[in-house]
Design a protein around this motif. Sequence first.
Motif, PDB file in Angstrom:
ATOM      1  N   TRP A  19       0.689  -0.855  -0.023  1.00 60.43           N
ATOM      2  CA  TRP A  19       0.069  -0.366   0.097  1.00 60.43           C
ATOM      3  C   TRP A  19       0.893   1.733  -0.141  1.00 60.43           C
ATOM      4  O   TRP A  19       0.187   2.451   0.160  1.00 60.43           O
ATOM      5  CB  TRP A  19      -0.640   0.059   1.228  1.00 60.43           C
ATOM      6  N   LYS A  57       4.032   0.182  -2.991  1.00 62.08           N
ATOM      7  CA  LYS A  57       2.971  -0.248  -4.199  1.00 62.08           C
ATOM      8  C   LYS A  57       3.485  -1.183  -5.294  1.00 62.08           C
ATOM      9  O   LYS A  57       3.775  -1.634  -6.383  1.00 62.08           O
ATOM     10  CB  LYS A  57       2.560   1.244  -5.247  1.00 62.08           C
ATOM     11  N   ALA A  93      -9.686  -4.918 -10.794  1.00 61.05           N
ATOM     12  CA  ALA A  93      -8.794  -3.758  -9.414  1.00 61.05           C
ATOM     13  C   ALA A  93      -7.914  -4.629  -8.078  1.00 61.05           C
ATOM     14  O   ALA A  93      -6.132  -4.442  -8.469  1.00 61.05           O
ATOM     15  CB  ALA A  93      -9.235  -3.075  -8.829  1.00 61.05           C
ATOM     16  N   GLN A 106      -3.768  -5.062  -8.996  1.00 61.08           N
ATOM     17  CA  GLN A 106      -3.279  -4.965  -7.852  1.00 61.08           C
ATOM     18  C   GLN A 106      -1.558  -5.725  -7.276  1.00 61.08           C
ATOM     19  O   GLN A 106      -0.288  -4.633  -7.521  1.00 61.08           O
ATOM     20  CB  GLN A 106      -3.675  -3.919  -6.979  1.00 61.08           C
ATOM     21  N   PRO A 160      -2.732   0.517  -7.426  1.00 63.14           N
ATOM     22  CA  PRO A 160      -4.091   0.462  -6.206  1.00 63.14           C
ATOM     23  C   PRO A 160      -5.170   1.066  -7.437  1.00 63.14           C
ATOM     24  O   PRO A 160      -4.798   1.991  -8.904  1.00 63.14           O
ATOM     25  CB  PRO A 160      -3.491   1.867  -5.030  1.00 63.14           C
ATOM     26  N   PHE A 161      -6.529   0.990  -7.241  1.00 60.30           N
ATOM     27  CA  PHE A 161      -7.605   1.451  -7.869  1.00 60.30           C
ATOM     28  C   PHE A 161      -8.539   1.931  -6.802  1.00 60.30           C
ATOM     29  O   PHE A 161      -9.371   1.581  -6.417  1.00 60.30           O
ATOM     30  CB  PHE A 161      -7.818   0.428  -8.991  1.00 60.30           C
ATOM     31  N   HIS A 162      -9.062   2.747  -7.607  1.00 65.58           N
ATOM     32  CA  HIS A 162     -10.020   3.009  -6.277  1.00 65.58           C
ATOM     33  C   HIS A 162     -11.041   2.763  -7.108  1.00 65.58           C
ATOM     34  O   HIS A 162     -12.706   2.941  -7.606  1.00 65.58           O
ATOM     35  CB  HIS A 162     -10.119   5.140  -6.820  1.00 65.58           C
ATOM     36  N   SER A 163     -11.891   1.686  -6.525  1.00 70.63           N
ATOM     37  CA  SER A 163     -12.875   0.718  -6.975  1.00 70.63           C
ATOM     38  C   SER A 163     -13.627   1.036  -6.453  1.00 70.63           C
ATOM     39  O   SER A 163     -15.308   1.315  -7.084  1.00 70.63           O
ATOM     40  CB  SER A 163     -12.416  -0.482  -7.116  1.00 70.63           C
ATOM     41  N   PHE A 164     -13.781   1.904  -5.328  1.00 68.06           N
ATOM     42  CA  PHE A 164     -15.265   2.028  -4.657  1.00 68.06           C
ATOM     43  C   PHE A 164     -15.602   3.508  -4.842  1.00 68.06           C
ATOM     44  O   PHE A 164     -16.857   3.437  -5.120  1.00 68.06           O
ATOM     45  CB  PHE A 164     -15.073   2.228  -2.707  1.00 68.06           C
ATOM     46  N   TRP A 165     -15.186   4.291  -5.173  1.00 69.59           N
ATOM     47  CA  TRP A 165     -15.816   5.678  -6.173  1.00 69.59           C
ATOM     48  C   TRP A 165     -16.134   5.208  -7.298  1.00 69.59           C
ATOM     49  O   TRP A 165     -17.440   5.928  -7.651  1.00 69.59           O
ATOM     50  CB  TRP A 165     -14.336   6.479  -5.980  1.00 69.59           C
ATOM     51  N   GLY A 196      -6.327   6.866   5.350  1.00 71.07           N
ATOM     52  CA  GLY A 196      -7.766   5.478   4.777  1.00 71.07           C
ATOM     53  C   GLY A 196      -7.526   4.323   4.989  1.00 71.07           C
ATOM     54  O   GLY A 196      -8.166   3.294   5.555  1.00 71.07           O
ATOM     55  N   ARG A 229      -9.776   1.445   6.837  1.00 66.80           N
ATOM     56  CA  ARG A 229     -10.418   0.444   6.164  1.00 66.80           C
ATOM     57  C   ARG A 229      -9.458  -1.299   6.682  1.00 66.80           C
ATOM     58  O   ARG A 229     -10.421  -1.796   6.591  1.00 66.80           O
ATOM     59  CB  ARG A 229     -10.168   0.215   4.611  1.00 66.80           C
TER      60      ARG A 229
END
Lengths: 256, 396, 392
Positions: free
Chosen positions: A118, A121, B207, B211, B217-222, B307, B311
């Motif tokens: 995270w 990356k 996503a 990753q 990473p990918f903002h799959s939530f939005w 964030g 989570r």
Amino acid sequence: MAATPAPAATEPDVLIQMSGVNKWYGEFHVLRDINLAVERGEKVVICGPSGSGKSTLIRCLNRLEEHQKGSIIVDKIELTNDVKNIDAIRREVGMVFQQFNLFPHLTVLENLTLAPIWVRKIPKKEAEETAMYFLGRVKIPEQAGKYPGQLSGGQQQRVAIARSLCMKPKILLFDEPTSALDPEMIKEVLDVMIELAREGITMICVTHEMGFARTVANRVIFMDRGQIVEQNEPEEFFKNPKSDRTKLFLSQILAH
Amino acid sequence: MTMDVAAAGTAVRRGSAFNDPRLRSIFYQAVLLLVVIGIGWFLVSNLIHNREVRGIATGYGFLNREAGFAIAETPISYTPSDPYSRAFLVGLVNTLKVSILGIILATLLGVVVGVSRLSSNWLVAKLAAGYVDLVRNIPLTVQLLLWAGLIRVSAPAPRQAANPVPGVFISNRGIQVPSIENNPIFLWVVIAALVALVIGWGIARWARQRQAATGQPFHSFWVGLALFIGLPLVVWLAGGAPAAFEIPELKGFNFQGGWTLSPEFAAMLLGLTVYTASFIAEIVRGGILAVSHGQTEAARALGLHSGVTLRRIILPQALRMIIPPMTSQYLNITKNSSLAVVIGYPELVSIGNTIGNQTGQVVEAISIFMAVYLFISLSISIGMNVYNRRMSLRER
Amino acid sequence: MAATHSFTEPFVATQEIPAEPPPGSTTGPIAWVRQNLFSTWYNIVLTAVIAYLAIRLIPPFISWAFIDPVWGPATPDQTPADVVAACRAATGACWAFVNEKYRLIFFGLYPFDEYWRPILAMLILLGLAVSSTVRRFWGKRLIVAWVVVIVAAITLMYGAIPLGFLDIPIPGLTLVETGKWGGLPLTMGLSMIGLALAFPFSILLALGRRSNMPAIRTLCVTYIELVRGVPLITVLFMASVMFPLFLPEGWNFNYLLRAQVAIIMFTAAYLAEVVRGGLQSIPKGQFEAADSLGLSYWQKQRLIILPQALRISIPALVNTFIGSFMDTTLVIMVGLFDLLGAARLGLSDSIWGPFYKEAYLFVSLLFFVFCFSMSKYSQHLERYLNIGTRRR
């Protein structure tokens, strides 16, 4: 964002520079005029009575605590409220806690790969390979699938060390890493720390383990009541303590 | 008999049967069972005798008899000529209606208040704390009576109804909200929403794999949220954007159209929500605080952003501590809905009471609604036990 | 001492650096406001919204409740109807309702001349509750005190010592039937007597639930889960309605006793879970030590286990009592007039009907004062008990 020019070859490669650092908890003056420089590859041990501010000092280095006065420069980045600076510094500074602070709901492997995935990356497979490598270095590769609750204290702390190493930091901070361990497990953790030290990583270690200091440290610092009282090479420090406060402290912990 | 003389003349004490703990325990249990059965027999024989004297029938046959009384709120069809069993069913539906809605609203409000108590804003934190301290120390009965009074007595007549938000009217006839018209487009909208959910789940999976493979990473939530809102919106527009809602309109003395929440139902819902949310807020706050500070520190020392820390580190551990007491609060909402009898909302206990009084068969009536509550409680308990076993942190 | 020394060379401090006060911009009222109210943009927005709402809502409420209300009859010869008219005309609260009906709310239908009796009964009950909070008194004497004070309170209210079928009249006290009891003494009595009698029952239930004997364990578990799975109102209905049916003709229990029994049965199940929690938190070593000393089962419980378990459970016990205190409001459904019921009785007087807000707010205030103090005490106790057991 201070960026000092690259040092010339003959100048020491200073990784950490603390100048005139003062910190207060409310009205209590916990760090008083700290001036400290650590070169690359140096191993520094900080000792002192409880309440002397030694944990607070190293926690200021990765912004777990904020200083109110003075400046701290880590790896040529100044530590201010700027979030980008803090993030950059935390990537290069690893910390091992007294209470291990492993994430209990994740397996050992997941504990180790979480931050590389995270923060740096890194792809999962590569992160797992790195994790297994460092688990091997701390001599418990077979525990990768277990949960922290299933390990002994010594194993948990070694996992915590491996977790910091997976981020490939330039500096490792140790906050009394063996104080919460049962006596028979202290040695296994110290052995790992000695091996790391011999490989050349920069280390600052708050500890009471004077044997470790003698074996590995380039410098021992004694703190009392928020100020650096004495600093010297280990041999000199233990044989000829100069300040009265140092002598008192050493007599208390070296009695047995 | 109790002593055995061994060869060399020393006596070995064997112990008498009287002191054997196993025999004693069997004896005690037998005595206890006899006493319990005896009391039970005593009570039941009195019951039968008393009933004979008063001419009251026994058994559940009355359930098929005609009810003969009207019920003020009937979410399912009911007339006084329906049997008592149907009346019970109406009560049960009313109970479930107010409980389920109450659970959803109380959870939302409770989470907001619980998180607010931890806010860095002093005003927000103190307000939330004040709300919790106030509401938890006033009996629910009083709160329900206050809400009922506010709506039934203090709210204006329909002609001068309060209109805080377009389409919503508050008057002493209850609360009116817009309802959805029966247009076939809405079926497609719902389908579109479901399709968006499936696509969103697929995107999340893609996503995650990406990753794992490349580290990005990918903002799959939005993205998923945008899909969930956007796709149905597109479908709705394509269908000609029909006026979605049936707005309540004042016709004569009352409103027509839209959904009506009767004063009693609205009072129950508001009272239960506000009261239970205060307990849920404390549970949420306790769960978040229980995650030791060292976890946050370790995450920050590793460079993890807030964030990700929230989570992946804080919430999973906090939820473990939150969910068991939360379900017990859900159970409390269901049980507390029985207080409706104080303000006249016709839920299960209130209707059961009426039936018991009318037929004289109070024991049967009470047994029916107690059995329903027991069923709900035990199912939730068993569900909770299963959940706990699955989620407990593995230890040596 | 300026930074004139080298940072990495051997170094000895020559004098101690004295403590200094922190720089001004990090402490003090302005810094506090900045950090706590305006630290981020959304905090600024929230503070602004809350300030706006406060300005819109608080002054009207204060004028309604404290500045404009009708406190009572303007002149001594005003009839209640006049006062009601004045209330209707005014914009403020009608606290005159409380003024008119406070006797009903506080004492129910108790005869006026005998008010000293419920007052005295409430005082000794209150004294009992308060002295139970003093840790020094915890022990056998306290248990005796509970029994004595409760019997005394009941005797005072009733006018004779009730012994089931036999009443020993006290000379000088007229008998007041339980149907006339109401208001605050009823609320206090129901909850305190409920707690007092449920407590020993709950200890037995909790021990029984942990017993090795399957019959006892099953019975206790069944009772606890059954009672906890249903609402209190159903237990109250069951007790009030089924009592006459399940007992032989002629055995009659008055309404108050039926409600009290229901409250005892209900509270005992919840208290049993609290005690069970306390028992579970005792390390196994305590049981083993007691057994190895040769103590019998009851000695072990009485001398070693229960004192520790009960101590640990006390905050949760107090919370259960607070809940039970608030639950007494349900007895209006079985024909008794507790604090809330008496207020409703006052409202049922038709001319006072519209002033439900004043009535219920007053009752809320009374409950809040009692329950809030008790919950503060319970939190204080929890902190005190944790200090002893907290690990560094």
